[in-house]
Design a protein around this motif. Sequence first.
Motif: not given
Length: 465
Positions: A17-19, A21-27, A43-46
């Motif tokens: 699991l990694l936290p 970020d804004e780039t991943f959320i936008n995509n 949850p704030q991980n992916s």
Amino acid sequence: MSMMVCRVCLSTEEQNLLPLDETFINNYNLLTNLSITLLDGMPQNSCRTCLDTVKCYIEFREKSISAEETLRELVLNNVKSENKPSLEDRENSTTNGDNDDPPVKSEIKEEAYDSMDDFYSEYVENVNDIIVKKDEDEYDVPTKKRRKRLTATKPTKLRKTLAVKKQTKSIKKTKPDKKPTLKETLEIEMNNEKMCGICPKKFEDKNDLKKHIDVHKNTRACVICGERVNSLSQLLAHRVTHIPQGQNKCFICDKKFKSSIYLEFHYRNLHIEEDDKKLYCNQCPQVCPSPKKFTDHMKHVHSHILKYFCDTCSKGFRCKSNLKSHILSHNTNKSFVCDLCGFSCKQRNGLYLSRHMAVHSDVQKYECTRCPAKYKTKAALIAHMDRHDDNRTKQCEYCPAKFFTASVLIKHRRIHTGEKPYVCKICNKAFTGNHNLKVHMKVHGEYLVVKRDSVKQEDLINVAK
């Protein structure tokens, strides 16, 4: 406290699991039409797999949009060039206007066929140039020279189909080999470097890695994240959380395992002789003989994820067995009856494995450390200790009254609710408590109250003071 679970696929492997970020959320919002945000209570991980998948789809989307724009621009330019007559055509049309001789149909037909071949050959070759242009740094694909002819006639449908098929076959023959994806390239590069996982050092040779890991034999804490462990086997198993997925295996025999718990058990029983063969929990004194039991212990005791919920009261539980036991509490039938006194309850565990059977035993194994009092159950001892400290922990929700035990609180609560479950079989008079019913039975000539021979608790507490 946020749940350690992947926001996309609900994976619970914490080492992957990694936290967010804004780039991943936008995509992710662009691909799914969702509107997730940071710190939204979810949850704030992916996991790494979902991160790579979203990245690949975004690259594919951008590539498709770019190709579509290029194709539209190319087709638009060809249509404009074909519809716009040149200066020579205008002059020829004016000079030929004086000629009264009609054109020959066969000549026009042949010229139309030639112009059709040239037009679609030029169109398909331009598409080929677009496909090859993106890979021209790595591949050298020869293309044909174009022949430009202008005509005002349109090709037939049959010749158009044949021309497109012919040029499509030539494109397939010259198509370059498939390039490796970004994910595959990164995995190859990361697997070539042997990472320590206990500290940030990297090695190219496997033997150098083994020599380096021997330096950490007396270490009981991870240098990267600072987590403390209780043995060398646990430290070696912990290192897989900091190395690529392709290197998640035993560094001695290269055997792979599905989790770090199984890898730790492997080290304890095969490679590290000085470590105990059992698995120890870092959060409690529990000791487990196998990885499966250890995994079940962590899931049922220390997990914060509630997967199972009661349909009646919506209460959540960590495991299915606890939910099944809870569902019986909503049942009104008390099917389990004690053979010694007639006491009945809803669950077998509550009757034979818990408090009630201790009532019929003479063993008083719970002793008070402040007075000579002894009790059969731990709950009775706790209530006795609260009396020493005058700590009334049971609060009535209808009035300010407080009590030492839950049983007294239940009896008191019936004053507010009006419930009287104990009914005399002779005169049908009801009472809030069983003791009151026994006292009432004296009226009918039955003496059911039995006085205790032992010293009262209040007298023992007074002696201790």
